[in-house]
Design an enzyme around this catalytic site. Sequence first.
Site, PDB file in Angstrom:
ATOM      1  N   CYS A 153      62.199  62.354  51.063  1.00  0.00           N
ATOM      2  CA  CYS A 153      61.730  61.663  52.268  1.00  0.00           C
ATOM      3  C   CYS A 153      62.464  62.243  53.487  1.00  0.00           C
ATOM      4  O   CYS A 153      63.350  63.088  53.341  1.00  0.00           O
ATOM      5  CB  CYS A 153      61.988  60.164  52.146  1.00  0.00           C
ATOM      6  SG  CYS A 153      63.750  59.721  52.201  1.00  0.00           S
ATOM      7  N   CYS A 173      66.349  61.673  53.330  1.00  0.00           N
ATOM      8  CA  CYS A 173      67.035  62.545  52.379  1.00  0.00           C
ATOM      9  C   CYS A 173      67.010  63.997  52.838  1.00  0.00           C
ATOM     10  O   CYS A 173      67.986  64.724  52.661  1.00  0.00           O
ATOM     11  CB  CYS A 173      66.423  62.396  50.998  1.00  0.00           C
ATOM     12  SG  CYS A 173      66.727  60.758  50.279  1.00  0.00           S
ATOM     13  N   GLU A 197      68.679  61.446  45.896  1.00  0.00           N
ATOM     14  CA  GLU A 197      69.316  62.559  46.589  1.00  0.00           C
ATOM     15  C   GLU A 197      70.629  62.134  47.241  1.00  0.00           C
ATOM     16  O   GLU A 197      71.610  62.871  47.209  1.00  0.00           O
ATOM     17  CB  GLU A 197      68.381  63.122  47.676  1.00  0.00           C
ATOM     18  CG  GLU A 197      67.068  63.651  47.153  1.00  0.00           C
ATOM     19  CD  GLU A 197      65.941  62.638  47.183  1.00  0.00           C
ATOM     20  OE1 GLU A 197      64.792  63.037  47.392  1.00  0.00           O
ATOM     21  OE2 GLU A 197      66.199  61.424  46.975  1.00  0.00           O
ATOM     22  N   HIS A 248      68.839  56.346  47.616  1.00  0.00           N
ATOM     23  CA  HIS A 248      67.905  57.261  46.962  1.00  0.00           C
ATOM     24  C   HIS A 248      68.660  58.215  46.049  1.00  0.00           C
ATOM     25  O   HIS A 248      69.865  58.431  46.199  1.00  0.00           O
ATOM     26  CB  HIS A 248      67.133  58.066  48.009  1.00  0.00           C
ATOM     27  CG  HIS A 248      66.148  57.245  48.782  1.00  0.00           C
ATOM     28  ND1 HIS A 248      65.181  57.814  49.571  1.00  0.00           N
ATOM     29  CD2 HIS A 248      65.970  55.900  48.892  1.00  0.00           C
ATOM     30  CE1 HIS A 248      64.455  56.873  50.138  1.00  0.00           C
ATOM     31  NE2 HIS A 248      64.923  55.702  49.737  1.00  0.00           N
TER      32      HIS A 248
END
Length: 181
Positions: free
Chosen positions: A119, A122, A91, A89
């Site tokens: 999410c 993260c 992040e 992701h």
Amino acid sequence: MRFSKIIVRKCYIICGNHIFLVTLHTRVYFDDYFVFMTTDEKYMTMALHEARLAYEQGEIPVGCVIVADNTIIGRGHNLTQMLHDVTAHAEMQAITAATETLGGKYLQGCTLYVTVEPCIMCAGAIGWAQISRLVYGAPDPKRGYATFAPQALHPKCTVTSGVLADECRQLMQEFFADRRK
């Protein structure tokens, strides 16, 4: 690297009995444009740039930048398709880049800007990295951390939501509309 954009404007000039249509080409540097933005909007615009890079690569358009002392120390966008890695992701990419920049695993005093609410995974990484401030654009009511794990962040982390939310939401909606075609 300075980002710039050419703005084209058409205007009419009246001189006596004559009317002239003039096309003006102006180069606007983002540095100049940022003068009219808050600090959060400035860095969220940079996160949106990362999100657009993800979009162009066929990834879900989420972008992230991490800032320390008004300097970007990490940036990233989703790479889950390219890397065949569900943990890639935006992040996570930015946190990895920032910790390498600083040479340590903690990011105290740093602000993470991300276009969409993180999410749970993260948010946990943001908490473990001890990031001091989280700023996100669009909420994610289906998978966002606030719905499922609101305590995932470090207890001292402050959160600002809704920064350039319309732009962040629109980019996501465009992406998924394109995918449905």
